[in-house]
Design a protein around this motif. Structure first.
Motif, PDB file in Angstrom:
ATOM      1  N   ARG A 139      37.867  19.690  44.426  1.00 17.16           N
ATOM      2  CA  ARG A 139      37.135  20.889  44.828  1.00 17.16           C
ATOM      3  C   ARG A 139      35.737  20.488  45.286  1.00 17.16           C
ATOM      4  O   ARG A 139      34.801  20.391  44.499  1.00 17.16           O
ATOM      5  N   THR A 140      35.618  20.242  46.582  1.00 20.38           N
ATOM      6  CA  THR A 140      34.333  19.836  47.144  1.00 20.38           C
ATOM      7  C   THR A 140      33.939  20.811  48.229  1.00 20.38           C
ATOM      8  O   THR A 140      34.787  21.363  48.940  1.00 20.38           O
ATOM      9  N   ARG A 141      32.645  21.042  48.393  1.00 19.89           N
ATOM     10  CA  ARG A 141      32.131  21.924  49.448  1.00 19.89           C
ATOM     11  C   ARG A 141      31.859  21.101  50.699  1.00 19.89           C
ATOM     12  O   ARG A 141      31.250  20.032  50.631  1.00 19.89           O
ATOM     13  N   PRO A 142      32.314  21.584  51.878  1.00 23.48           N
ATOM     14  CA  PRO A 142      32.062  20.819  53.111  1.00 23.48           C
ATOM     15  C   PRO A 142      30.578  20.749  53.420  1.00 23.48           C
ATOM     16  O   PRO A 142      29.819  21.699  53.199  1.00 23.48           O
ATOM     17  N   ARG A 143      30.169  19.579  53.874  1.00 26.39           N
ATOM     18  CA  ARG A 143      28.772  19.374  54.247  1.00 26.39           C
ATOM     19  C   ARG A 143      28.576  19.689  55.732  1.00 26.39           C
ATOM     20  O   ARG A 143      29.446  19.442  56.556  1.00 26.39           O
TER      21      ARG A 143
END
Length: 368
Positions: free
Chosen positions: A343-347
């Motif tokens: 679960r990572t937020r796009p940069r």
């Protein structure tokens, strides 16, 4: 000595691998050398000149105590402390050359004597400080009256033990709060409080400080195993896999064989025993301690702990058998149990133009 021991254990921990096995032997040897040098320096400051005087005072205190089963054992202990004192002072008087083979041999020979004093020198200090004259106990009539009150409070659940100790004459003394009509009184009892009979109140006091001045002093408590190793000279720890690591092995497993290996490691007997077997040993040893208290409650709790140990031994065998059965399935997890993506937020891209800030209202706009 406790500070020296903690520092040494920290250094020894750094010389071991994750399972407790020593892998950096030179670092471990250096840590033990520093430990012995620090203990010798401490002994030279505090006990080298006063050790014999302390032992003489301890023997004098022991001579004035009433006969008891433990007095001869204490005399033998004081003789052993005197022998160790002689060996330590000889090392301090004739130290070997730093870093030499003779120094390593000398340190190996003197360390058990230093550890012996660190463990049991307090017994000599306690015996030397036994010149205390307790106050008078209650009369026979008052003992009977206060004992009846204490027994009634015990049945009501309003007798609260504070602490207990053994006096020089072998009596077990317990300090307790006696609660009556919303008031609390400090009382002292002689005998096993959990026995149906045989205990009595020997005094009542304004507070715990007054009780300490009036009651017989505590003598040094005993040990569970008279031949147990010193707390400052514990044997090398046996290899051990932590439960957290075994749990993680199961979470990360893909096949039944991997989980079977983790369970078998938890239930493994022998030198490198698993955590279930070590817990069983802990319960058995705690049961022996509880039995050794020689009280009614101690016998009861000891029986409970022994029963728990037997139940855990049965459970350990069941875990072992279930682990073998699981391994025999040769199973693997089905592919539909797909890992979830992280679960990572796009940069934001480097060339992306940041959004314009919201327009700020002005005084003119507000007037308009």
């Amino acid at each position: 000595m406790a500070v020296i021991a903690r520092e040494t254990e920290t250094a020894l921990d750094a010389s071991r691998d994750r399972y407790g096995r020593t892998v950096h032997h030179d670092a471990a040897t250096a840590a033990r050398t520093r430990r012995t040098q620090a203990a010798l320096a401490t002994y030279a400051i505090h006990l080298a000149e006063h050790g014999q005087q302390l032992l003489t005072a301890a023997r004098s205190g022991l001579d004035h105590q009433p006969p008891a089963p433990h007095t001869e054992a204490w005399r033998d202990l004081l003789d052993a402390l005197a022998t160790s004192h002689t060996e330590i002072t000889r090392t301090l008087t004739h130290p070997a050359g730093p870093g030499s083979t003779e120094q390593r041999q000398q340190h190996a020979a003197v360390w058990p004597h230093l550890a012996f004093w660190a463990d049991y020198g307090s017994i000599a200090a306690d015996l030397a400080d036994q010149h205390h004259h307790p106050g008078p106990e209650l009369s026979a009539e008052d003992k009977h009256r206060w004992t009846d009150q204490a027994r009634a409070a015990r049945r009501r659940g309003e007798l609260e033990p504070i602490e207990s100790w053994y006096a020089a004459d072998g009596r077990l003394i317990t300090l307790a709060y006696l609660v009556q009509d919303d008031t609390s009184t400090v009382i002292a009892l002689s005998g096993d409080l959990d026995a149906a009979a045989g205990w009595e109140v020997i005094g009542h006091y304004d507070d715990e400080l007054a009780a300490g001045r009036a009651l017989p002093r505590a003598v040094p408590p005993g040990v569970l195993r008279p031949d147990a190793p010193s707390r400052f000279n514990r044997p090398e720890p046996t290899p051990e896999r932590p439960v957290q690591e075994l749990l993680q092995d199961v979470i990360e497993a893909r096949t039944a064989g991997e989980v079977s290996e983790a369970l078998l490691a938890a239930a493994q007997p022998g030198y490198d025993a698993g955590p279930l077997v070590r817990l069983e040993r802990l319960l058995d040893t705690a049961a022996r301690f509880s039995y050794a208290l020689d009280t009614v409650r101690g016998q009861q709790v000891g029986a409970r702990l022994a029963a728990l140990g037997r139940q855990l031994a049965f459970l350990t065998q069941e875990v072992h058998d279930a682990a073998e059965d699981l391994g025999a399935t040769v199973g693997v997890l089905p592919p539909h149990r797909t890992p979830a993506p992280p679960r990572t937020r796009p940069r934001a891209a480097v060339s992306t133009t940041p959004p314009a800030p919201p327009a700020r209202s002005t005084a003119t706009a507000r007037r308009a």
